[in-house]
Enzyme design. Structure first.
Site, PDB file in Angstrom:
ATOM      1  N   VAL A  98      59.932  56.136  44.027  1.00 20.98           N
ATOM      2  CA  VAL A  98      58.569  56.459  43.585  1.00 20.98           C
ATOM      3  C   VAL A  98      58.362  56.034  42.137  1.00 20.98           C
ATOM      4  O   VAL A  98      57.322  55.473  41.766  1.00 20.98           O
ATOM      5  CB  VAL A  98      58.290  57.971  43.749  1.00 20.98           C
ATOM      6  N   ALA A  99      59.375  56.296  41.310  1.00 19.88           N
ATOM      7  CA  ALA A  99      59.259  55.960  39.889  1.00 19.88           C
ATOM      8  C   ALA A  99      59.343  54.460  39.647  1.00 19.88           C
ATOM      9  O   ALA A  99      58.692  53.927  38.754  1.00 19.88           O
ATOM     10  CB  ALA A  99      60.357  56.673  39.107  1.00 19.88           C
ATOM     11  N   ILE A 101      58.573  51.832  41.681  1.00 22.94           N
ATOM     12  CA  ILE A 101      57.477  50.982  42.167  1.00 22.94           C
ATOM     13  C   ILE A 101      56.209  51.293  41.366  1.00 22.94           C
ATOM     14  O   ILE A 101      55.764  52.443  41.325  1.00 22.94           O
ATOM     15  CB  ILE A 101      57.222  51.237  43.674  1.00 22.94           C
ATOM     16  N   GLU A 103      53.110  51.901  41.401  1.00 20.98           N
ATOM     17  CA  GLU A 103      52.011  52.137  42.351  1.00 20.98           C
ATOM     18  C   GLU A 103      50.648  52.180  41.662  1.00 20.98           C
ATOM     19  O   GLU A 103      49.608  51.986  42.295  1.00 20.98           O
ATOM     20  CB  GLU A 103      52.243  53.443  43.130  1.00 20.98           C
ATOM     21  N   ASP A 145      22.566  23.582  29.799  1.00 15.39           N
ATOM     22  CA  ASP A 145      21.223  23.048  29.659  1.00 15.39           C
ATOM     23  C   ASP A 145      20.806  23.217  28.192  1.00 15.39           C
ATOM     24  O   ASP A 145      21.368  24.053  27.483  1.00 15.39           O
ATOM     25  CB  ASP A 145      20.275  23.806  30.595  1.00 15.39           C
ATOM     26  N   ASP A 435      19.194  23.071  40.391  1.00  9.67           N
ATOM     27  CA  ASP A 435      20.491  23.235  39.722  1.00  9.67           C
ATOM     28  C   ASP A 435      21.516  23.936  40.614  1.00  9.67           C
ATOM     29  O   ASP A 435      22.708  23.933  40.308  1.00  9.67           O
ATOM     30  CB  ASP A 435      20.329  24.050  38.423  1.00  9.67           C
ATOM     31  N   GLU A 500      64.156  52.481  34.037  1.00  9.99           N
ATOM     32  CA  GLU A 500      64.466  53.697  34.799  1.00  9.99           C
ATOM     33  C   GLU A 500      65.479  53.404  35.909  1.00  9.99           C
ATOM     34  O   GLU A 500      66.449  54.153  36.100  1.00  9.99           O
ATOM     35  CB  GLU A 500      63.175  54.265  35.401  1.00  9.99           C
ATOM     36  N   THR A 528      54.687  58.395  31.457  1.00 12.27           N
ATOM     37  CA  THR A 528      54.642  57.070  30.826  1.00 12.27           C
ATOM     38  C   THR A 528      53.832  56.015  31.583  1.00 12.27           C
ATOM     39  O   THR A 528      53.318  55.083  30.968  1.00 12.27           O
ATOM     40  CB  THR A 528      56.073  56.522  30.637  1.00 12.27           C
TER      41      THR A 528
END
Length: 687
Positions: A98-99, A101, A103, A145, A435, A500, A528
């Site tokens: 979990v930490a 990746i 996310e 232009d 245009d 980590e 963090t």
């Protein structure tokens, strides 16, 4: 174009563009009940394509998931092999996954893009398609232009040339003035609101036509008392012929009034006025007229020619033949004050500004030279010359040419294609229906918010709400800042997550006790990864960002050494965290104290690193921390969270932390701050 035959069905649909002629229609349906509304409903059901950046991030995410899962599995298995509790190691592996990746990355990217788009809107640039935000930072050519974008679009006639003499518009002795006035009044699509009292409010229409009428108005009554006689036939203006004609009937004769581009109209003239009498237009007189047109153009005046003739019978296919040349109106449309600085900034950013206009070449060159787009006339080319070049030849000269004059929509499309063939990233501005093809073909189509048509806006990626060239440069700068900020928080998130993972991996490889518990790992992720990364997305950017070369459209997001910085910093964070853990064990602190020190070291080293991530080139000593107050606030909140879990008893129990005294904080500050300090000093010395 597609010709609509409405004689049988007697219907026209919303979105049909009338390019010539006039007509009246009764509105039968509105909104979603129209044919265009039905199409709009179908468009809502079409899935939006992902932007290139999102595709890259999705690919990155998949790779990271695989790598992190493998490492987490290794850490878990190594722990089980050395006799750790299987359930606890399973929880550790899940927590570490979990930490590890990032996310929050997709959410932060989306928020960063949304905030960037909001900042662009405040600068009068409305982004319609999100990928345009990314592409803006790659722009290498801006094709703009002239009228209304580089200039104020505030036309004013200041000179009239007639009978081989140039007059100031305020001169009282201008010959043929009433005739010239009639030509410009009749050859116009302007309407009159005679209920207004201000002269400017009385005339409603396109700026050029409005200026040609206002030039002959001294007071409101001049318009209120002016009567338009019966018009029996009209040949409307179009961008190919560059002229228009109106036929009125008076005293059993037909009077033809014509106005248009001088080079086009003069070819239709057989006579000219001399002392009020039509005289044969010789080659010598024709050359004199052309010389005077050039002189007016060199003064940055836009020139419009006027002619007329009288006929006893009306032959429609010969209306614009054997005309009598009357006058040239020279009007000024001054450059916008901010454009010159914008052009300088454009060049400093290694972006080439190009003017593409339907105006006379001398007028375009005079404006282009004044605002700094071009230096000499060798950098200018006319549409007729483009017609003589094949696609290969045109591609060979596009880097040299800075001004394209007397161009048609077809020319614009060829210019864009030639630049793209040379691997340039092209932004193209436009306002008219014609245009739209060039805008759609360009990498970044930019339509005018004020003067632009609905068709052009639909084809564009971005709309200039103020029709201002300087706004394009602001948008390009914002685009670069957004992409740079995305790289910043990718650098931060991946470095921290790598640190980590390595902390836990190194502990397993060295057969150490578990340096962080699952709940502590999750706390590091919470403290963090969120707010500091989001605050990086709000960074105002380096002052030097517009001096960098545009990046390639398909450039790797890890280009310019970003991957190496992520790996090196991630390894250092992991190593220092393990060293803090080993040092704590060396001093015989209990396991909870060792883990608390490791936790504090890991969190603070990441929070120190977030300040480094604000620039790839500068050291922390060269960056003003107060230019991003959001980041200071985010770091302060993260530090407060860390202090809370260490010193508040409830959180101490929950997170298995202990009170840290001064000596323990020395270990934390040494290992978390040493890399940060050494790296900053190194960058400062190298600079």
């Amino acid at each position: 174009g597609v010709v609509k035959n409405i004689e049988n069905s007697n219907k026209i649909y919303m979105g049909t563009t009338v390019i010539s002629g006039k007509g009246m229609a009764i509105i039968k349906e509105t909104g979603m009940r129209t044919e265009m509304g039905k199409i709009a409903k179908m468009l809502d059901e079409i899935k939006q394509e992902k932007s290139p950046l999102k595709e890259k991030l999705n690919y990155l995410g998949k790779i990271l998931v695989i790598i992190c899962l493998v490492i987490c599995a290794v850490v878990t298995l190594l722990g089980i092999l050395r006799g750790e509790n299987k359930y606890e190691m399973f929880l550790l592996g899940v927590s570490l996954s979990v930490a590890a990746i990032p996310e929050g990355l997709p959410a932060i990217v989306t928020v960063s893009l949304a905030i960037g788009v909001s900042r662009m809107l405040k600068r009068n640039a409305l982004v319609r398609k999100l990928p345009a935000v990314e592409t803006l930072g790659c722009t290498s050519f801006i094709c703009s232009d002239k009228t209304g974008t580089l200039t104020e679009n505030n036309m004013k006639v200041i000179k009239l040339y007639t009978e081989n003499k140039t007059y100031n518009i305020n001169d009282e002795n201008i010959v043929n003035k009433d005739l010239i006035k009639n030509i410009f009044f009749y050859c116009s699509d302007c309407s009159f609101n005679k209920n207004k009292n201000k002269i400017e409010d009385l005339v409603i229409g396109e700026p050029t036509e409005k200026a040609l009428i206002l030039a002959f108005i001294n007071k409101a009554s001049d318009i209120k008392n002016y009567k338009i006689k019966n018009i029996v036939y009209e040949i409307p203006f179009d961008s190919i012929r560059k002229m228009m004609s109106v036929v009125i009937k008076e005293n059993n004769k037909y009077i033809i009034y014509s106005k248009g581009a001088p080079d086009k109209l003069i070819k239709k003239c057989k006579y000219y006025l001399n002392n009020g009498i039509p005289v044969l237009l010789t080659d010598e007189i024709r050359k004199k007229i052309i010389i005077n047109i050039d002189d007016l153009s060199k003064d940055a005046l836009r020139c419009i020619a006027a002619a007329y003739k009288e006929e006893s019978t009306l032959i429609k296919n010969k209306v614009e033949e054997n005309l009598i040349f009357v006058s040239i109106a020279g009007m000024i449309d001054p450059p916008r004050k901010e454009v010159k600085d914008a052009v300088i900034e454009c060049k400093l950013a290694h972006i080439t500004p190009v003017m593409i206009t339907g105006d006379y070449i001398n007028t375009a060159y005079a404006i282009g030279r004044e605002i700094g787009i071009c230096k000499n006339k060798d950098q200018c080319i006319e549409g007729e010359a483009i017609d003589k070049l094949n696609d290969k030849k045109l591609s060979e000269i596009v880097h040299k040419i800075k001004i394209y004059a007397r161009v048609t929509p077809k020319h614009k499309l060829r210019i864009i294609e030639a630049l793209k063939n040379e691997n340039e990233i092209v932004a193209m501005t436009g306002d008219g229906v014609n245009d739209a093809p060039a805008i759609k073909e360009s990498d970044i189509g930019i339509s005018m918010g004020i003067s632009g048509t609905d068709v052009t806006k639909e084809a564009s990626s971005m709309i200039l709400l103020d029709d201002n060239f300087a706004t394009i440069i602001s948008a390009v700068k914002e685009g670069r800042i957004i992409y740079d900020n995305i790289r910043k928080f990718i650098r931060y998130l991946l470095s921290c997550n790598l640190g980590e993972v390595l902390t836990m991996l190194l502990a397993s490889l060295l057969y150490l006790k578990i340096p962080l518990l699952p709940i502590q790992i999750l706390f590091v992720n919470l403290a963090t990864d969120g707010l500091p990364a989001l605050a990086l997305g709000l960074d105002p950017g380096d002052n030097s960002i517009m001096s960098d070369k545009p990046r390639k459209k398909n450039a790797n997001i890890f280009a310019d050494g970003l991957a190496a910085k992520i790996v090196i910093r991630g390894c250092l964070i992991g190593i220092c965290s393990i060293l803090a853990f080993l040092t704590s064990m060396y001093y015989d602190y209990n396991i909870d104290a060792c883990r608390t020190i490791t936790l504090a070291t890991l969190v603070l080293s990441q929070l120190f690193h977030v300040f480094e991530c604000r620039s790839l080139k500068k050291s922390i000593f060269d960056i003003n921390p107060f230019t991003n107050l959001y980041l200071l606030g985010a770091v302060a909140i993260s530090v407060f969270m860390l202090i809370s879990v260490i010193y508040i008893p409830f959180f101490e129990i929950l997170f298995h932390t202990v009170y840290l005294d001064f000596s323990k904080w020395l270990i934390v500050m040494f290992f978390s701050g040493s890399i940060f300090l050494i790296n900053s000093i190194y960058l400062k010395i190298r600079k």
